[in-house]
Write a protein that holds these residues in place. Sequence first.
Motif, PDB file in Angstrom:
ATOM      1  N   LYS B   8       0.473  -1.483   0.159  1.00 21.65           N
ATOM      2  CA  LYS B   8       0.204   0.164   0.685  1.00 21.65           C
ATOM      3  C   LYS B   8       1.131   1.422   0.129  1.00 21.65           C
ATOM      4  N   VAL B   9       2.056   1.898   1.160  1.00 18.23           N
ATOM      5  CA  VAL B   9       2.834   2.886   1.497  1.00 18.23           C
ATOM      6  C   VAL B   9       4.012   2.368   0.078  1.00 18.23           C
ATOM      7  N   LYS B  10       3.892   1.171  -0.510  1.00 16.98           N
ATOM      8  CA  LYS B  10       5.337   0.528  -1.520  1.00 16.98           C
ATOM      9  C   LYS B  10       6.735   1.120  -0.847  1.00 16.98           C
ATOM     10  N   GLU B  11       6.512   0.109   0.358  1.00 21.70           N
ATOM     11  CA  GLU B  11       7.656   0.583   1.347  1.00 21.70           C
ATOM     12  C   GLU B  11       8.727  -0.950   1.967  1.00 21.70           C
ATOM     13  N   LYS B 357     -12.210   5.900   5.235  1.00 19.76           N
ATOM     14  CA  LYS B 357     -11.858   6.402   3.803  1.00 19.76           C
ATOM     15  C   LYS B 357     -10.387   7.232   4.371  1.00 19.76           C
ATOM     16  N   LYS B 358     -10.934   8.156   5.378  1.00 19.46           N
ATOM     17  CA  LYS B 358      -9.963   9.380   5.815  1.00 19.46           C
ATOM     18  C   LYS B 358      -8.234   8.479   6.767  1.00 19.46           C
ATOM     19  N   TYR B 360      -7.482   6.150   6.262  1.00 18.81           N
ATOM     20  CA  TYR B 360      -6.911   5.382   5.632  1.00 18.81           C
ATOM     21  C   TYR B 360      -5.425   6.777   5.506  1.00 18.81           C
ATOM     22  N   GLY B 361      -6.598   7.534   4.622  1.00 19.09           N
ATOM     23  CA  GLY B 361      -5.093   8.211   4.236  1.00 19.09           C
ATOM     24  C   GLY B 361      -4.336   8.901   5.162  1.00 19.09           C
ATOM     25  N   VAL B 364      -0.953   6.905   5.263  1.00 22.09           N
ATOM     26  CA  VAL B 364      -0.537   6.415   4.252  1.00 22.09           C
ATOM     27  C   VAL B 364       0.047   8.022   4.454  1.00 22.09           C
ATOM     28  N   ALA B 365      -0.207   9.208   4.887  1.00 23.00           N
ATOM     29  CA  ALA B 365       0.584   9.665   4.941  1.00 23.00           C
ATOM     30  C   ALA B 365       1.713  10.149   6.303  1.00 23.00           C
ATOM     31  N   TYR B 367       4.215   7.614   6.133  1.00 20.77           N
ATOM     32  CA  TYR B 367       5.553   7.254   5.338  1.00 20.77           C
ATOM     33  C   TYR B 367       5.543   8.693   4.821  1.00 20.77           C
ATOM     34  N   ASN B 368       5.536  10.102   5.605  1.00 21.27           N
ATOM     35  CA  ASN B 368       5.759  11.387   4.475  1.00 21.27           C
ATOM     36  C   ASN B 368       7.443  11.572   4.872  1.00 21.27           C
TER      37      ASN B 368
END
Lengths: 423, 424
Positions: B8-11, B357-358, B360-361, B364-365, B367-368
């Motif tokens: 999902k975060v490609k890490e 959904k929120k 989830y976002g 992901v964030a 991993y910035n």
Amino acid sequence: MNCKKINIKEGINLHIINTDKFKTNLLAVFLTTPLNRENVTKNALIPMVLRRGSSKLTNIEEINNKLDEMYGADFNCGVDKTGDNQILKFYMESINNNFLPENENLLEESMRVLLDLVFNPLTENNTFKEEYVDSEKQNLKQIILGKIDNKAKYAYDRCIEEMYKDKPFGLYKYGYVEDLENIDSKNLYEYYKKMISECKIDIFISGEVNEQSKEIIENNENIKSINERQAIYNKKSEKADYVEQERIVEEKMDVSQGKLVLGLEVEKNDKQSKYPALVYNAILGGTPTSKMFQNVREKAHLAYVAGSNYIRHKNNIFIRCGIEIKDYQKTLDLIKVQIEDMRKGDFTEEDIKNAKASIVSTIKSIPEEQDSEMMYYFGQEISEQKMEYSEYEQNIQNVQKQEVVDIANSIKINTIYFLTSNN
Amino acid sequence: MQIIENSKVKEKLYIEKLENGLTVMIIPKNNVAKKYIIWATHFGSIDNHFIVPKTGEEVKIPDGVAHFLEHKMFEQRNGTNSLDTLSAIGVDANAYTTNDHTAYLYEATDNFYEALDEFMDYVQNPYFTDENVEKEKGIIGQEIKMYEDYPEWQVYLNAIKCMYKENPVRLDIAGTIESISEITPQVLYNCCDTFYNPANMAMVICGDFVPEEIIKEIKKRIIKNENGGEIKRIYTPLETKINEKEKTVKMDVNNSLFTIGFLDNPNSENIVKKHIAIEILLQMMFGKSSELYRNLYSEGLILNEPQLDYEFTSNYAHVLVTGQSKEPRRVIEEFKKTLDKFIKDGIDEAIFTRTKKKIYGRYVADYNSVSDIARMFLSDYFKGISSFDYLEEYNQVTKEFTQLVLNEVFKEDKMVISIVESKQ
């Protein structure tokens, strides 16, 4: 150039920062307008009213539901001061399309919502919605009065205020309670229309973006309908009044710890002297090896926080310490010794090297955060100086000891502010 | 080396447990310039009563020792200070102490390996003297006083004190001026011997690295090779009842602050799943898009979005809702009504889906940035969790499960209130 600047219309620029370092795209709109006593409160109120509703998303419920659907896109706004300008800032952060579970174009949608909130507010009979203005006036009042809630920040704000009495930079960025009673939905909307037609507009996009982003902006209805302008804002900023004898201001509040702030004026103020001034600040109080940290904290144990920061746009340095009330004079004397030692050139080549290393590392870290990279380019936009990171770094490396000593000798304490306890 | 990938975060996460017991985690990111390393011991402010593995002796230490140690670790035998040494080569070094761990870290764009020498040396070589311990008391004293002036810290700590009677989570991480006055070099050495042993520590590295190479560099600089043995921590009994319902203090502030706390049971079958459900619930009930927030905001009863947290370790867990209001008691009443309504009427499907959904976002964030990633993996590690689990478990969190968590966690008799009232 890491950042591509595209002129959309006279007075309106798009800045595209293409970067693959992040999971998010960050979009921003900055409205730059002169900081002055007349408009400061209105400017602070405008973002608060705008975030209540646009003509398409008319209330907080609709806005936030929309943002939730956009995987928790984050809309934020506020005001800041940069030099003698007040900046109204609007941000939208959303997940980069590559990391969405389904194929959607969040970037375009984010831009649409952001521009709509800024440029297409909800109106009723050609005014802002009265209910929103009234309730945001109350909120702004609480924010203005809440200035005292963070004591360290309060002391810093107060020192700036005293130093720039009756000058733009001395204004509190959230404005003044007494202005609020004369603001209503009608005159605020009139003011908004005027401000938005005259201010400098900068739109930023940071993320995995491309030339298409330019089209998204150019084809946006809000952008199409907005007028070109000779943007009105301050390119120069007023200096603090010269003081023969430093001003001492003391204020009492219910605090456990005294907060001491010294406002310094760097009188040498040409473009090239910004670099030695940065080095000066790093040696004086910008790093753990600095004179402030070493002598006030580590050797004399007077403080936990002991440091300084340099405000480039105003050419000021502020020294800040949290101390025992009884240690006021002792600490002040010790700080003055540090400033005097800097004047005498009492620092080594090693100190200069360390200071440069710290500043260079900060420069290299700028593109590692989306907002700091935006602020870097925006700062250049305001000061009309274009410089890539490498050139900036080189300018720091070129600084010579004598230049730092020259800065030290052009520094004058302007204001000493102390927040002390009631007892 | 174990490799865990998240699509999902490609890490990717590389984990290796060294012979001496140290766990090293690496999250390579090849498109960033900043390198970040954090090294921590599973020793925080709550670990104040334990049995020393070497001697079998049971000890109680003064409040604030873990934090005091954090300050003193930088001191070197040759009179230098590692914070200065690292700063001098342009790396940004720091340290912090939490309830359950103490972490040392730096971030660098240049000179990473030069810094690594100093970094790994100082964390493994304590040097305490009467003089250097004494001088720190003045500095930490000012740190304690700084926190006394923060209304946010006061409202938080009072909520914790309402929930817990004995659990050391109720102590100020830095201790008090009185408690730190008792700290001596010997106390620090004892704690260092006990807790700064590799098996009790973890390291996380994030940035442009080749995992196999950085592991080699780490191994080269490891001094202690023996495994220190298991540390027996003596915890206070699990608290299932709140200590007191409410605590209000007055401060010289304009905007009053409130914290609503719910004491929870830390023993959970799947803590990650529960945590996700709690985050969804908090957002649904009191987040920016909730009906409650909307109503309170339009009535001018709340100034900004409340802060919503779930904190837990193996021996405590609680929910915290913190906000600013001119009438905190009314906000709390309205919150109670909302809670009752959610429990009675059940969770609305559409709102649940949207809120999920929120969340989830947000995940992901997270991993910035290299620093956020490393700190997240570290603190989750000490809780026995891999941070990727949040992305993995996300889909398993159903409305029905969330409803169960709601009924189990948000109970009136587990609820406490802390208020910092404006003096004005």
